[in-house]
Design a protein around this motif. Structure first.
Motif, mmCIF file in Angstrom:
data_model
loop_
_atom_site.group_PDB
_atom_site.id
_atom_site.type_symbol
_atom_site.label_atom_id
_atom_site.label_comp_id
_atom_site.label_asym_id
_atom_site.label_seq_id
_atom_site.Cartn_x
_atom_site.Cartn_y
_atom_site.Cartn_z
ATOM 1 N N CYS A 80 0.851 -1.181 0.000
ATOM 2 C CA CYS A 80 0.000 0.000 0.000
ATOM 3 C C CYS A 80 0.883 1.226 0.000
ATOM 4 C CB CYS A 80 -0.918 0.017 1.220
ATOM 5 S SG CYS A 80 -1.855 1.561 1.381
ATOM 6 N N ASN A 81 0.749 2.041 -1.029
ATOM 7 C CA ASN A 81 1.531 3.264 -1.153
ATOM 8 C C ASN A 81 0.804 4.386 -0.413
ATOM 9 O OD1 ASN A 81 2.909 5.556 -1.911
ATOM 10 N ND2 ASN A 81 3.066 5.000 -4.075
ATOM 11 N N ALA A 82 1.222 4.642 0.831
ATOM 12 C CA ALA A 82 0.653 5.723 1.639
ATOM 13 C C ALA A 82 1.665 6.842 1.805
ATOM 14 C CB ALA A 82 0.217 5.192 2.998
ATOM 15 N N ASP A 83 2.523 7.000 0.801
ATOM 16 C CA ASP A 83 3.568 8.022 0.844
ATOM 17 C C ASP A 83 3.171 9.215 -0.017
ATOM 18 O OD1 ASP A 83 6.247 8.774 1.768
ATOM 19 O OD2 ASP A 83 6.839 8.646 -0.324
ATOM 20 N N GLU A 84 1.934 9.666 0.116
ATOM 21 C CA GLU A 84 1.484 10.784 -0.719
ATOM 22 C C GLU A 84 2.318 12.026 -0.383
ATOM 23 O OE1 GLU A 84 -2.562 11.936 0.012
ATOM 24 O OE2 GLU A 84 -2.276 12.139 2.156
ATOM 25 N N LEU A 98 2.700 -1.573 4.375
ATOM 26 C CA LEU A 98 2.062 -0.267 4.290
ATOM 27 C C LEU A 98 3.156 0.774 4.419
ATOM 28 C CD1 LEU A 98 -1.164 0.737 6.284
ATOM 29 C CD2 LEU A 98 0.472 2.362 5.382
ATOM 30 N N TYR A 99 3.520 1.397 3.310
ATOM 31 C CA TYR A 99 4.613 2.373 3.296
ATOM 32 C C TYR A 99 4.025 3.753 3.565
ATOM 33 C CZ TYR A 99 9.010 4.538 1.824
ATOM 34 O OH TYR A 99 10.203 5.238 1.786
ATOM 35 N N LEU A 100 4.290 4.278 4.759
ATOM 36 C CA LEU A 100 3.609 5.471 5.264
ATOM 37 C C LEU A 100 4.549 6.661 5.303
ATOM 38 C CD1 LEU A 100 1.076 6.710 6.700
ATOM 39 C CD2 LEU A 100 2.062 5.890 8.844
ATOM 40 N N ARG A 101 4.044 7.811 4.918
ATOM 41 C CA ARG A 101 4.830 9.048 4.998
ATOM 42 C C ARG A 101 5.384 9.257 6.396
ATOM 43 N NH1 ARG A 101 3.248 14.823 2.623
ATOM 44 N NH2 ARG A 101 5.432 15.099 3.185
ATOM 45 N N GLY A 107 10.852 11.103 4.094
ATOM 46 C CA GLY A 107 10.927 12.370 3.379
ATOM 47 C C GLY A 107 11.602 12.243 2.035
ATOM 48 N N ALA A 108 10.956 11.581 1.079
ATOM 49 C CA ALA A 108 11.483 11.455 -0.284
ATOM 50 C C ALA A 108 10.300 11.316 -1.236
ATOM 51 C CB ALA A 108 12.422 10.259 -0.414
ATOM 52 N N TYR A 109 10.000 12.372 -1.972
ATOM 53 C CA TYR A 109 8.873 12.390 -2.907
ATOM 54 C C TYR A 109 8.981 11.276 -3.941
ATOM 55 C CZ TYR A 109 6.196 14.291 -6.930
ATOM 56 O OH TYR A 109 5.355 14.477 -8.003
ATOM 57 N N ILE A 110 10.190 10.967 -4.355
ATOM 58 C CA ILE A 110 10.381 9.983 -5.407
ATOM 59 C C ILE A 110 9.900 8.605 -4.982
ATOM 60 C CG2 ILE A 110 12.731 9.391 -4.668
ATOM 61 C CD1 ILE A 110 11.432 9.627 -8.302
ATOM 62 N N CYS A 111 9.814 8.358 -3.666
ATOM 63 C CA CYS A 111 9.360 7.046 -3.197
ATOM 64 C C CYS A 111 7.878 6.834 -3.438
ATOM 65 C CB CYS A 111 9.706 6.860 -1.722
ATOM 66 S SG CYS A 111 11.476 6.621 -1.429
ATOM 67 N N GLY A 112 7.172 7.822 -3.948
ATOM 68 C CA GLY A 112 5.809 7.609 -4.401
ATOM 69 C C GLY A 112 5.751 6.791 -5.673
ATOM 70 N N GLU A 113 6.875 6.739 -6.427
ATOM 71 C CA GLU A 113 6.960 5.877 -7.601
ATOM 72 C C GLU A 113 7.133 4.447 -7.120
ATOM 73 O OE1 GLU A 113 8.322 3.719 -11.036
ATOM 74 O OE2 GLU A 113 9.405 3.927 -9.139
ATOM 75 N N GLU A 114 6.360 3.521 -7.681
ATOM 76 C CA GLU A 114 6.238 2.193 -7.080
ATOM 77 C C GLU A 114 7.564 1.451 -6.954
ATOM 78 O OE1 GLU A 114 3.446 -0.008 -9.399
ATOM 79 O OE2 GLU A 114 4.542 0.235 -11.282
ATOM 80 N N ALA A 157 13.115 11.805 -21.990
ATOM 81 C CA ALA A 157 14.236 10.919 -21.678
ATOM 82 C C ALA A 157 14.380 10.536 -20.213
ATOM 83 C CB ALA A 157 15.547 11.571 -22.152
ATOM 84 N N SER A 158 13.569 11.097 -19.331
ATOM 85 C CA SER A 158 13.705 10.745 -17.913
ATOM 86 C C SER A 158 13.197 9.332 -17.660
ATOM 87 C CB SER A 158 12.935 11.731 -17.037
ATOM 88 O OG SER A 158 13.488 13.031 -17.117
ATOM 89 N N ILE A 159 13.774 8.684 -16.649
ATOM 90 C CA ILE A 159 13.410 7.300 -16.341
ATOM 91 C C ILE A 159 11.995 7.200 -15.792
ATOM 92 C CG2 ILE A 159 13.892 5.415 -14.714
ATOM 93 C CD1 ILE A 159 16.827 5.895 -15.092
ATOM 94 N N CYS A 160 11.609 8.149 -14.922
ATOM 95 C CA CYS A 160 10.326 7.999 -14.233
ATOM 96 C C CYS A 160 9.488 9.265 -14.351
ATOM 97 C CB CYS A 160 10.545 7.643 -12.758
ATOM 98 S SG CYS A 160 10.993 9.044 -11.714
ATOM 99 N N GLY A 161 8.329 9.223 -13.726
ATOM 100 C CA GLY A 161 7.368 10.312 -13.839
ATOM 101 C C GLY A 161 7.828 11.629 -13.245
ATOM 102 N N LEU A 162 8.780 11.611 -12.308
ATOM 103 C CA LEU A 162 9.214 12.877 -11.728
ATOM 104 C C LEU A 162 9.810 13.777 -12.797
ATOM 105 C CD1 LEU A 162 10.956 13.496 -8.342
ATOM 106 C CD2 LEU A 162 11.797 14.627 -10.382
ATOM 107 N N GLY A 163 10.804 13.274 -13.503
ATOM 108 C CA GLY A 163 11.412 14.073 -14.552
ATOM 109 C C GLY A 163 10.473 14.322 -15.719
#
Length: 612
Positions: A285-289, A326-329, A372-379, A588-594
């Motif tokens: 469960c991605n709870a790292d919004e 459950l990965y929580l912020r 505290g890492a926004y990128i960890c919202g990527e699965e 060209a970025s690997i994931c949705g952040l870029g």
């Protein structure tokens, strides 16, 4: 493997923090004192293979030290690495990846002040300056400006965290914050005023039409009995009646798609995972919004935690998983307390464990805190984080349904997506699919903040117009722009409020619905400064793995800073540069952040004429 340990020694407090998680070391190879009482200690190492299998405890170990001491010294890191047989260089890379950790000495108390979009528009700059003047050197408090704390409906926000032994450790959420309340929270977090109840973030509380938010404000979130009295665990009982294939069929027929922004069909994801012959299967469960402007999952977890526990159990049953993470912020202390209590109660009452509801099905949930890492919202970045590595996205394929967490088939969903499974099973797929539109079915949660009188989480069926939502929230006069989808989304003009809030409707309008962020800005908000903050956010949160994002986010921020400082015709060259850099990141970025870091800036230039 050359681990290359240093000569630093942990303090007694640091050693106790690690041992509280891992238990006492069994030999000197794992950090125990080499006193000569066991001759074997001098000849061979024991437990190396087993220790390496516990690599996933690296992040909890870092949390244990940080919670006890307030920062992670070289001695503490070395000791943790000895216990887990992790190369210190790799552990250092993990520890420095997260914003909530520090490898340099700092006071036991840290005050985090949000400077992101909603808080910036609500005067976070002045708040930070006033607090920093009052909590200068010698105050015993470290003041850190940082990204969104997930409290946008109560902006500006602050979070005080005091490290220490369990009886001394304390957190205090302060929102809306003033210099006085923020300083009080930092200097005496244990006596800070209590947070308002979760229902305060739901302006529609009590309305009979609510589906996902119906229990918030009416059922006691700490009581399992009250949850069951309000319909809890009806869905899980029906799931056992239907069987795994029947549950997947219901979710597929209901048309449920992911609510995190990608909108991938949930039933298809579950079916692909369930069909994999490789075992074990995992549920995450991605709870790292962490998207600026997003706080719906926090409200669900704080106000209706048992719903998430039940929904995770159903998802695991359908996909053949017996273990859920459950990965929580890390910035959600109340959600952590509520979910920890809910999981414990469910386990005690036979709703988790070796024999769920007496059906012979085993499933349990483990909470893993982010840091505290926004990128960890990527699965896949989330999987790396759980496994004890830097939270960097993986290349796909293989996809998580084939090789996800620990290299095994994994289904990953966010909180809102999972909670939608409960009404699908209780009302049936046809009734659920009748809500919303043909291609966007069911109810949707929206996080409304900014220049509105009633910010909070709203529930509307898919297809409602943007203007209808803003009218419910009480949009203020002088509306300048609306940001849809958060920092990775796009701006729309005040004359575009008839956009239907569906995935296809926003796409046709040239914007995105994302995770449901709706942030209104009136004409008092300096738009160029706001865009600069967006660029700063992406520069800070880029994991640095791929060149287009690592370099592009820096160049984007530099160009926007130059534009802010010298507005006018001279900005034309920088706008051309922004377009070129934005295309490169998107392609060209690997994931949705870029890939999305340029979206908000592009829409502000093209739709709002931000620099004209």
């Amino acid at each position: 493997m050359d681990l290359r340990f240093g000569d630093s020694e942990p303090t007694d407090e640091e050693r106790a923090a690690v041992d509280s998680l891992l238990g006492p070391p069994e030999s000197s190879w794992a950090g125990a004192a080499r006193d000569g009482t066991d001759p074997a200690d001098l000849r061979w190492a024991r437990g190396g293979r087993e220790a390496r299998d516990r690599r996933d405890l690296l992040l909890p170990g870092l949390h244990a030290v940080n919670d006890r001491v307030g920062w992670i010294s070289g001695g503490a890191l070395d000791y943790l690495c000895r216990r887990l047989t992790v190369p210190p260089a790799e552990a250092y890379g993990v520890a420095t990846f997260y914003a909530m950790f520090s490898v340099r000495p700092r006071p036991a108390t840290v005050l985090h002040l949000c400077t992101d979009l909603a808080c910036a528009a609500a005067g976070a700059g002045d708040l930070c300056a006033a607090v920093e003047r009052r909590l200068g050197p010698g105050s015993g408090v470290r003041v850190e400006r940082g990204p969104c704390l997930g409290l946008c409906e109560r902006a500006p926000a602050a979070l005080a965290v005091r490290a220490g032994r369990s009886e001394l450790r304390a957190t205090a959420v302060c929102a809306p914050a003033t210099p006085d309340t923020a300083v009080h929270a930092a200097t005496a977090p244990e006596s800070a005023p209590a947070e308002p109840p979760p229902a305060a973030a739901v302006p529609q509380t009590g309305e009979p039409t609510l589906t996902l938010l119906g229990r918030i404000g009416t059922a006691d979130p700490t009581s399992l009995d009250d949850y069951r009295a309000h319909g809890g665990y009806t869905a899980l009982r029906r799931a056992f009646e239907l069987g795994p294939a029947g549950v997947i069929r219901e979710v597929t027929d209901a048309g449920l798609v992911g609510r995190g922004g990608a909108a991938f069909p949930t039933g298809r994801k579950w079916q692909a995972t369930a069909a994999q012959p490789d075992h074990p299967h995992y549920l995450v469960c991605n709870a790292d919004e962490s998207e600026p402007g997003t706080f719906k999952d926090r409200v669900l977890m704080e106000g209706d935690p048992y719903a998430l526990v039940e929904a995770m159990t159903i998802a695991a049953y359908a996909t053949g998983a017996h273990k859920g993470y459950l990965y929580l912020r890390g910035e959600y202390p109340r959600a952590l307390a509520r979910l920890t209590h809910a999981i414990t109660q469910a386990r005690t009452r036979g709703l988790l464990g070796d024999d769920v509801l007496g059906q012979g099905y085993a499933f349990d949930i483990e909470i893993r805190r982010g840091a505290g890492a926004y990128i960890c919202g990527e699965e896949t970045a989330l999987f790396n984080s759980i496994e004890g590595y830097r939270g960097e996205p993986r290349s796909k394929p293989p996809f998580p349904v084939e090789k996800g967490l620990f290299g095994k088939p994994t289904v990953e969903n966010n909180v809102e997506t999972l909670v939608n499974v409960l009404p699908i099973l209780t009302m049936g797929a046809p009734a659920y699919a009748a809500i919303g539109t043909r291609t966007s079915t069911g109810p949707k949660l929206y996080c409304v903040s900014g220049s509105v009188d009633r910010p909070g989480v709203y529930e509307l069926p898919f297809g409602a117009a943007l203007g209808e939502l803003l009218m419910l929230a009480g949009v203020r006069k002088g509306l300048r722009a609306v940001l849809l989808g958060g920092a990775a989304g796009g701006f729309v003009r005040p004359d575009e409020l008839d956009i239907p809030l569906t995935f296809e409707g926003t796409r046709e309008a040239g914007t995105t619905l994302g995770s449901g962020v709706v942030m209104a800005f009136d004409d008092t908000v300096p738009l160029p400064r706001l865009l600069l903050r967006v660029a700063e956010f992406f520069r800070d949160e880029s994991c640095g793995q791929c060149v287009p994002c690592r370099v592009g986010t820096v160049r984007q921020e530099e160009a926007l800073r130059r534009i802010v400082e010298r507005t006018g015709p001279a900005a034309a060259d920088d706008i051309a540069l922004l377009r070129e850099v934005g295309r490169a990141m998107r392609d060209a970025s690997i994931c949705g952040l870029g890939q999305t870091a340029w979206n908000a800036v592009e829409s502000a230039i093209d739709r709002l004429g931000a620099y004209e």
